[in-house]
Structures are given as C-alpha cells and as structure tokens.
Design a protein around this motif. Structure first.
Motif, PDB file in Angstrom:
ATOM      1  N   ASP A 165       0.917  -1.379   0.020  1.00  0.00           N
ATOM      2  CA  ASP A 165      -0.499   0.119   0.000  1.00  0.00           C
ATOM      3  C   ASP A 165       0.891   0.729  -0.113  1.00  0.00           C
ATOM      4  OD1 ASP A 165      -2.000   2.157   0.691  1.00  0.00           O
ATOM      5  OD2 ASP A 165      -2.499   1.133   2.561  1.00  0.00           O
ATOM      6  N   THR A 177       3.729   2.652  -7.223  1.00  0.00           N
ATOM      7  CA  THR A 177       2.211   2.733  -7.437  1.00  0.00           C
ATOM      8  C   THR A 177       2.131   0.853  -7.227  1.00  0.00           C
ATOM      9  OG1 THR A 177       2.153   2.581  -9.776  1.00  0.00           O
ATOM     10  CG2 THR A 177       1.707   4.311  -8.755  1.00  0.00           C
ATOM     11  N   PRO A 188       4.442   3.955   2.245  1.00  0.00           N
ATOM     12  CA  PRO A 188       5.571   3.857   1.470  1.00  0.00           C
ATOM     13  C   PRO A 188       6.968   3.654   1.693  1.00  0.00           C
ATOM     14  CG  PRO A 188       5.143   6.304   2.620  1.00  0.00           C
ATOM     15  CD  PRO A 188       3.946   5.292   3.038  1.00  0.00           C
ATOM     16  N   LYS A 233       0.555   4.534  -1.096  1.00  0.00           N
ATOM     17  CA  LYS A 233      -0.285   5.333  -0.204  1.00  0.00           C
ATOM     18  C   LYS A 233      -0.108   5.879   0.565  1.00  0.00           C
ATOM     19  CE  LYS A 233      -4.432   8.264  -1.082  1.00  0.00           C
ATOM     20  NZ  LYS A 233      -5.688   7.865  -0.831  1.00  0.00           N
ATOM     21  N   ASN A 234      -0.508   5.284   1.894  1.00  0.00           N
ATOM     22  CA  ASN A 234      -0.496   4.747   2.806  1.00  0.00           C
ATOM     23  C   ASN A 234       1.020   4.451   4.014  1.00  0.00           C
ATOM     24  OD1 ASN A 234      -3.149   5.545   3.043  1.00  0.00           O
ATOM     25  ND2 ASN A 234      -3.465   3.889   2.482  1.00  0.00           N
TER      26      ASN A 234
END
Length: 409
Positions: A144, A377, A149, A146-147
């Motif tokens: 994940d 990503t 890194p 985004k949350n």
C-alpha cells in the motif's frame, strides 16, 4: 595570451571541472546503519512459540548473507544481520523492532515474519521512515504505497493469489459449490476478499459456506465438519501449516473428498503434507512462483544446483526441500540485488527507491516465464504464478503462468 595558450587553459579548466563533477557524482551517502565497511540490518523471527516452524526462514537468510560476506560482501561492505526472537507475538515484535532501530541503529528491517507482527510495527517504522523491506507476509496492507510508502512485502499479495485461484476455479470448476476455511485475521480475510473479487458476480452463488478459526484454537475439526454439511464439493483452504495438516486428516476421517485448494504458504511438504500424511494429501491443488527443488525436472537447473550447494555448505542442518527455505533463499537473493543497485548511496530513501523500481529481474529460482518488476504505485513483487498438484510424493506444475492483473490492494 596566444591562441594555443588559451586553448590549453580552456582544456585544463574542462578537465578540472570534469574531475570535480566526477567526484561529486561518486560521493558516498549514508544513513545510520551504513558505513564504508558495513551494512547493518535487523530482523525478528519466531524462533520460539507456536509458529517456530518459520524459524528456518531466518536461519536460511542468515546463512545466505554469511555466504555473501564470504564472497566479499556488497560493494566491499559486509552485511551485519541482527536477529531477535519475537515468538510471533506482536508486543514482543514491537519491543524488539524498537531495540533494533533505536538501540542497534540498523539501516532497515528485513523480512519480519508474520502478518500480525508486521502490522504491529508498520506505523512505527513508517513514521520513522525506516524501510520495512521484503516482509514475510502477503497481506494487502503491506503493498500500500499510498499509506505505507516505507513497507514492501516479499510474499505474493494474498488477494492476488486468491484471484488466481478464482481464475482457475472459473475455468476448470465453473459449477463448483465452494466451502471456505480461513484464519480470522488479516491473512484469512484477504484471501476471502480476493477469492470473492476473482469470482465476481458468481461469488454469491458459488460460495455455499464459510468457517473461520482463531490462531489459538486447538483444532479446526468442528469447522471442517460444518463445511461438509453445506454440500460443498470444493474446499478453499486459507489456513496455516498446523491447521492445514489438521484439515487434511479430518477430511479423511469424515470421508469428505472435495477438490482441495490450499494456499501456498501452507503447501510445504515437510511442514504440512508430511504431518498430515502424504497419501492423504494426494490431489491437493496450490500455486507457486518458484522452482521446487524436489521436482526432478529441475535436477540440472543452474539455480537449483546453486541452492543445493548453498544449503550443503552454509545450512547443512536445514531441510533443503522445505519450500519455506526456498522462499527465504529467494528473499535474501533479492535483498542482495537491491543493495547492489544502491551502490554507494546507502540512505534509507535510496534503499526504497531501488526496491520499488525493479525492472524484469529474474531470480535464480523463479519459474520460467516469470520476472520481478515493481514501481512507485505497484509494490507487489511476486504476482505471476503457476498452478500445481500434489501427486503423493511431490508437487507437479500444470497449466500456464497466470498473472494477477487485478487491483493492487
């Protein structure tokens, strides 16, 4: 000044700037835990407790890094791996990880084992921007970017693996009545979510029963009996080795013979199938992303030969056919690749940069047709797999390489 003199002066200036620029480019950068001579990394492993079956993972990785040190280390630096026992207990993992980061001052954490233990330290490590590298779990929260890194999982994402099983079921058992057994935690819930997501609109009609268990339950006998009563003819078994072995034995006891799909982390012959009984395990289906050293088709494979040589020299007491050790070997191999890519920039930021920009890297034990690629990503490392079936002695691969192209989480 003559023309020749001006040209010589200009040439000399250019050489000086080139040297200065080259030195600037080659300048070494370090964070805590790295020096000209050493790269210090930390790991917690369940050397004791109910999940000590996974202790061999840490032992294999320590042995692999010793081999690398014997070969001269990474870009001239020796790797110091500091390991502590967390007994697979989240509070203990928190204590030990804090000790490694704040006391031992490691550069990063490598291959912490287990979903619950990794979850317990994930926010702490991310808040301090310490890489939680190649974690020994496939729960979706560890891929994940985004949350989180600073967290990167090595194991296949559980949802990705389950979607691959769903693809296989739809193609080969489209009318199946599915019973689901799962551990009541992030691991089990991810598998169930992935299976349902992969089945899509057919999930509600195909899944006829679900049963969960807690990690401290003595057995799953009652859950297996309950699932048989649903009339299911396919069992999706998302359990860990101890409970998977119990399930196999119980299926025989109650004379229930569904198509049995077993998640890959419980597919080890020595940890699950032998304790359950090899004969009782015949026909079980799972998946893999790496070569099985027990499979005779790989007897002349250079990667498998190198693995056997390593085990004989550096971990002679280890079970060379245990897939847990195979996976640990591959994780350590990937770690070494990442560190070599870092060159002389051994900052935590660059470690993550290199780990999340891998392009078509082929591990020595990877199945033919698979490769590792990551991006900023998509943190998933292993998302290409091949189905396999146990023949009573060993796993046999079948079918094509299947790649999960579903959502990252």
């Amino acid at each position: 000044m003559s023309f020749v003199a001006r040209r010589l002066a200009a040439f000399s200036t250019a050489i000086i700037l080139l040297v200065i620029g080259g030195n600037t480019h080659a300048q070494k950068e370090y964070d805590i835990g790295a020096t000209d001579a050493e790269i210090k990394i930390g790991q917690t492993v369940p050397f004791s407790g109910p999940y000590s079956v996974y202790a061999s993972i840490g032992k294999t990785e320590a042995a692999y890094l010793k081999m690398i040190n014997d070969q001269g280390g990474i870009n001239g630096r020796k790797i110091t791996l500091i390991q502590y026992d967390d007994a697979y207990l989240p509070p203990k993992a928190v204590e030990q990880v804090r000790k490694l980061v704040e006391g031992d001052e490691v550069l990063f954490m490598f291959q912490l084992i287990g979903t619950a233990t990794n979850a317990a330290v994930q926010k702490y490590l991310n808040s301090r921007k310490v890489p939680q590298l190649l974690t020994g779990t496939g729960a979706s929260r560890f891929t994940d970017p985004k949350n989180y890194p600073w967290t990167l999982a090595f194991n296949p994402n559980f949802k990705s693996e389950a979607r691959i099983y769903a693809e296989y079921i739809l193609a080969n058992h489209p009318d199946a009545k599915i019973a689901v057994l799962y551990q009541n935690d992030d691991v089990g819930r991810d598998y169930v979510a992935g299976l349902k997501g992969g089945l899509g609109e057919k999930a509600n009609s195909m899944i006829v029963g679900e049963a969960s268990y807690e990690i401290d339950d003595p057995t799953v006998d009652s859950q297996v009996v309950k699932l048989k009563s649903t009339g299911a003819d396919l069992l999706f078994d998302a359990s860990t080795p101890k409970f998977a072995a119990q399930t196999i034995r119980k299926l025989a006891d109650i004379e229930w013979a569904p198509v049995h799909i077993l998640e890959m982390n419980a597919s080890a012959i020595s940890a699950t199938l032998k304790p359950a009984g090899l004969g009782l395990s015949k026909g079980i289906i799972s998946t893999s992303y790496s070569k099985d050293p027990s499979d005779p088709q790989w007897k002349d494979d250079p990667g498998v030969k190198a693995y056997f040589f390593f085990m004989a020299k550096y971990y002679p007491d280890g079970d060379k056919l245990n897939t847990l050790n195979v996976n640990a070997y591959s994780a350590a191999e990937l770690l070494v690749h990442i560190l070599r890519q870092c060159g002389d920039n051994l900052t935590r930021e660059n470690v993550m940069r290199q780990a999340t920009s891998i392009k078509d890297y082929i591990p020595s034990l990877a199945l033919p047709g698979t490769a590792v690629s990551t991006s900023g990503t998509d943190y998933r490392i292993n998302k290409q797999m091949q189905m396999m079936r146990f023949n009573g002695e060993r796993w046999e691969l079948f079918g094509p390489i299947i790649e999960d192209t579903g959502p990252v989480r």
